[in-house]
Design an enzyme around this catalytic site. Structure first.
Site, PDB file in Angstrom:
ATOM      1  N   ARG A   8      18.578  98.596  64.496  1.00 17.21           N
ATOM      2  CA  ARG A   8      18.145  97.395  65.213  1.00 17.21           C
ATOM      3  C   ARG A   8      19.290  96.392  65.143  1.00 17.21           C
ATOM      4  O   ARG A   8      19.931  96.245  64.097  1.00 17.21           O
ATOM      5  CB  ARG A   8      16.892  96.816  64.554  1.00 17.21           C
ATOM      6  CG  ARG A   8      16.362  95.580  65.265  1.00 17.21           C
ATOM      7  CD  ARG A   8      15.168  95.005  64.528  1.00 17.21           C
ATOM      8  NE  ARG A   8      14.742  93.753  65.146  1.00 17.21           N
ATOM      9  CZ  ARG A   8      13.866  92.913  64.604  1.00 17.21           C
ATOM     10  NH1 ARG A   8      13.303  93.214  63.435  1.00 17.21           N
ATOM     11  NH2 ARG A   8      13.539  91.805  65.217  1.00 17.21           N
ATOM     12  N   HIS A   9      19.571  95.739  66.268  1.00 27.89           N
ATOM     13  CA  HIS A   9      20.658  94.765  66.317  1.00 27.89           C
ATOM     14  C   HIS A   9      20.576  93.772  65.149  1.00 27.89           C
ATOM     15  O   HIS A   9      19.513  93.527  64.593  1.00 27.89           O
ATOM     16  CB  HIS A   9      20.612  93.994  67.642  1.00 27.89           C
ATOM     17  CG  HIS A   9      19.333  93.247  67.847  1.00 27.89           C
ATOM     18  ND1 HIS A   9      19.084  92.023  67.258  1.00 27.89           N
ATOM     19  CD2 HIS A   9      18.217  93.556  68.538  1.00 27.89           C
ATOM     20  CE1 HIS A   9      17.876  91.607  67.593  1.00 27.89           C
ATOM     21  NE2 HIS A   9      17.328  92.526  68.368  1.00 27.89           N
ATOM     22  N   GLN A  13      20.291  84.835  67.797  1.00 30.24           N
ATOM     23  CA  GLN A  13      20.093  83.389  67.691  1.00 30.24           C
ATOM     24  C   GLN A  13      18.614  83.032  67.766  1.00 30.24           C
ATOM     25  O   GLN A  13      18.150  82.139  67.069  1.00 30.24           O
ATOM     26  CB  GLN A  13      20.889  82.673  68.789  1.00 30.24           C
ATOM     27  CG  GLN A  13      21.031  81.172  68.570  1.00 30.24           C
ATOM     28  CD  GLN A  13      21.707  80.800  67.255  1.00 30.24           C
ATOM     29  OE1 GLN A  13      22.645  81.451  66.831  1.00 30.24           O
ATOM     30  NE2 GLN A  13      21.209  79.763  66.605  1.00 30.24           N
ATOM     31  N   TRP A  14      17.867  83.768  68.592  1.00 28.88           N
ATOM     32  CA  TRP A  14      16.434  83.470  68.710  1.00 28.88           C
ATOM     33  C   TRP A  14      15.617  84.069  67.577  1.00 28.88           C
ATOM     34  O   TRP A  14      14.544  83.563  67.260  1.00 28.88           O
ATOM     35  CB  TRP A  14      15.905  83.912  70.081  1.00 28.88           C
ATOM     36  CG  TRP A  14      16.188  82.890  71.148  1.00 28.88           C
ATOM     37  CD1 TRP A  14      17.039  81.817  71.069  1.00 28.88           C
ATOM     38  CD2 TRP A  14      15.619  82.847  72.458  1.00 28.88           C
ATOM     39  NE1 TRP A  14      17.035  81.116  72.241  1.00 28.88           N
ATOM     40  CE2 TRP A  14      16.175  81.712  73.123  1.00 28.88           C
ATOM     41  CE3 TRP A  14      14.708  83.647  73.142  1.00 28.88           C
ATOM     42  CZ2 TRP A  14      15.835  81.378  74.433  1.00 28.88           C
ATOM     43  CZ3 TRP A  14      14.376  83.311  74.445  1.00 28.88           C
ATOM     44  CH2 TRP A  14      14.923  82.194  75.081  1.00 28.88           C
ATOM     45  N   ASN A  15      16.092  85.150  66.937  1.00 26.90           N
ATOM     46  CA  ASN A  15      15.452  85.579  65.686  1.00 26.90           C
ATOM     47  C   ASN A  15      15.550  84.441  64.674  1.00 26.90           C
ATOM     48  O   ASN A  15      14.575  84.106  63.988  1.00 26.90           O
ATOM     49  CB  ASN A  15      16.147  86.809  65.088  1.00 26.90           C
ATOM     50  CG  ASN A  15      15.975  88.089  65.871  1.00 26.90           C
ATOM     51  OD1 ASN A  15      16.876  88.915  65.895  1.00 26.90           O
ATOM     52  ND2 ASN A  15      14.843  88.278  66.519  1.00 26.90           N
ATOM     53  N   THR A  21      11.909  86.869  71.963  1.00 28.56           N
ATOM     54  CA  THR A  21      13.138  87.067  72.721  1.00 28.56           C
ATOM     55  C   THR A  21      12.931  87.970  73.933  1.00 28.56           C
ATOM     56  O   THR A  21      13.224  87.593  75.062  1.00 28.56           O
ATOM     57  CB  THR A  21      14.239  87.649  71.812  1.00 28.56           C
ATOM     58  OG1 THR A  21      14.305  86.867  70.622  1.00 28.56           O
ATOM     59  CG2 THR A  21      15.585  87.618  72.502  1.00 28.56           C
ATOM     60  N   ARG A  58      22.868  91.599  72.433  1.00 34.68           N
ATOM     61  CA  ARG A  58      22.743  91.647  70.980  1.00 34.68           C
ATOM     62  C   ARG A  58      22.842  93.080  70.449  1.00 34.68           C
ATOM     63  O   ARG A  58      23.385  93.310  69.365  1.00 34.68           O
ATOM     64  CB  ARG A  58      21.463  90.946  70.510  1.00 34.68           C
ATOM     65  CG  ARG A  58      20.156  91.453  71.121  1.00 34.68           C
ATOM     66  CD  ARG A  58      19.046  90.421  70.884  1.00 34.68           C
ATOM     67  NE  ARG A  58      17.717  90.864  71.277  1.00 34.68           N
ATOM     68  CZ  ARG A  58      17.204  90.709  72.502  1.00 34.68           C
ATOM     69  NH1 ARG A  58      17.931  90.147  73.463  1.00 34.68           N
ATOM     70  NH2 ARG A  58      15.973  91.109  72.780  1.00 34.68           N
ATOM     71  N   GLU A  85      14.401  95.793  74.535  1.00 32.08           N
ATOM     72  CA  GLU A  85      13.259  95.276  73.780  1.00 32.08           C
ATOM     73  C   GLU A  85      12.027  95.208  74.692  1.00 32.08           C
ATOM     74  O   GLU A  85      12.133  95.233  75.918  1.00 32.08           O
ATOM     75  CB  GLU A  85      13.618  93.872  73.237  1.00 32.08           C
ATOM     76  CG  GLU A  85      12.524  93.158  72.472  1.00 32.08           C
ATOM     77  CD  GLU A  85      12.028  93.907  71.248  1.00 32.08           C
ATOM     78  OE1 GLU A  85      11.388  94.966  71.428  1.00 32.08           O
ATOM     79  OE2 GLU A  85      12.228  93.430  70.126  1.00 32.08           O
ATOM     80  N   MET A  87       9.319  93.545  76.843  1.00 35.58           N
ATOM     81  CA  MET A  87       9.350  92.328  77.655  1.00 35.58           C
ATOM     82  C   MET A  87       8.129  91.500  77.247  1.00 35.58           C
ATOM     83  O   MET A  87       6.996  91.943  77.387  1.00 35.58           O
ATOM     84  CB  MET A  87       9.292  92.680  79.146  1.00 35.58           C
ATOM     85  CG  MET A  87      10.028  91.684  80.021  1.00 35.58           C
ATOM     86  SD  MET A  87       9.126  90.173  80.302  1.00 35.58           S
ATOM     87  CE  MET A  87       8.075  90.718  81.634  1.00 35.58           C
ATOM     88  N   LYS A  96       7.412  81.311  67.580  1.00 33.20           N
ATOM     89  CA  LYS A  96       6.282  82.139  67.146  1.00 33.20           C
ATOM     90  C   LYS A  96       5.249  81.341  66.359  1.00 33.20           C
ATOM     91  O   LYS A  96       4.046  81.537  66.527  1.00 33.20           O
ATOM     92  CB  LYS A  96       6.793  83.317  66.317  1.00 33.20           C
ATOM     93  CG  LYS A  96       7.595  84.312  67.147  1.00 33.20           C
ATOM     94  CD  LYS A  96       8.229  85.392  66.288  1.00 33.20           C
ATOM     95  CE  LYS A  96       9.102  86.298  67.144  1.00 33.20           C
ATOM     96  NZ  LYS A  96       9.849  87.283  66.338  1.00 33.20           N
ATOM     97  N   HIS A 155      16.338  97.768  69.598  1.00 34.92           N
ATOM     98  CA  HIS A 155      15.545  96.580  69.282  1.00 34.92           C
ATOM     99  C   HIS A 155      14.317  96.956  68.458  1.00 34.92           C
ATOM    100  O   HIS A 155      13.919  98.122  68.405  1.00 34.92           O
ATOM    101  CB  HIS A 155      15.123  95.894  70.584  1.00 34.92           C
ATOM    102  CG  HIS A 155      16.290  95.593  71.470  1.00 34.92           C
ATOM    103  ND1 HIS A 155      16.951  94.386  71.443  1.00 34.92           N
ATOM    104  CD2 HIS A 155      16.945  96.364  72.372  1.00 34.92           C
ATOM    105  CE1 HIS A 155      17.961  94.424  72.300  1.00 34.92           C
ATOM    106  NE2 HIS A 155      17.983  95.609  72.875  1.00 34.92           N
ATOM    107  N   GLY A 156      13.698  95.940  67.868  1.00 32.07           N
ATOM    108  CA  GLY A 156      12.550  96.174  67.000  1.00 32.07           C
ATOM    109  C   GLY A 156      11.477  97.035  67.633  1.00 32.07           C
ATOM    110  O   GLY A 156      11.015  98.012  67.037  1.00 32.07           O
TER     111      GLY A 156
END
Length: 201
Positions: A8-9, A13-15, A21, A58, A85, A87, A96, A155-156
């Site tokens: 996973r990346h 910045q948004w994490n 994201t 990312r 990731e 959508m 969140k 991605h996650g």
């Protein structure tokens, strides 16, 4: 036997800002850059035959930093939106914690972790799996069956969908599955693509 490494990346910045994201193309945070470099150090000694990534920056940047770190920038790389990731629809860009205050913790957990419930205007994990798994079967698994060593940067949730299939997890088990940023996850597979072992490096 083949080896498949999922990563996973690094933290985006948004994490860092605790935002949904999804498909928004945000860069790695400074910590995420360090996580990607650290992952490269953990993968020293691996020789990859090829790599796959989503089309989002990312994941691409994480893959670039890992391959630079192990001196393998010349291998074939395929990027495809099938590995993107989930959508997140109307939730994209929202904080969140603030979203949980508005809709309730339980509802947000359902949107984030359930298998087949879509957030407003977005994809469920089931929807994500319906693009990730055919892509894996058609584009990646043939190389696994040849005994190659493969790296996937994604991605996650796209990786949760793949792990669910690789490990034959139930819908209930995948609910609690969390894949940390920047942590290489190694699978060893037999000649039929069946998992023999898996562990974080």
């Amino acid at each position: 036997m083949s080896k498949l490494v999922l990563i996973r990346h690094g933290e985006s910045q948004w994490n860092l800002e605790n935002r949904f994201t999804g498909w928004v193309d945000v860069p790695l945070s400074p910590k995420g850059i360090e996580e990607a470099k650290a992952a490269g150090k953990k993968l020293a000694g691996f020789t990859f035959d090829r790599a796959f990534s989503s089309v989002l920056a990312r994941a691409n940047e994480t893959l670039r930093l890992v391959l630079e770190g192990i001196g393998q920038t010349g291998i074939p790389i395929e990027k495809d939106k099938a590995l993107n990731e989930r959508m997140y629809g109307e939730l994209q860009g929202l904080n969140k914690a603030e979203t949980a205050k508005q809709f309730g913790d339980e509802q947000v957990k359902i949107w984030r972790r359930s298998y087949d419930v879509r957030p407003p205007g977005g994809e469920s994990l089931k929807d994500t799996a319906e693009r990730v798994l055919p892509y894996y079967d058609s584009r990646i698994k043939p190389y696994v069956l040849k005994g190659e060593t493969i790296l996937i940067a994604a991605h996650g949730n796209s990786l949760r969908a793949l792990v669910m299939q690789l490990e034959q997890l139930t819908r209930e088990q995948v609910l609690e599955l969390n894949i940390p940023t920047g942590a290489p996850l190694l699978y060893e597979l037999d000649n039929n693509g069946k998992v023999l072992s898996h562990r974080y490096l």
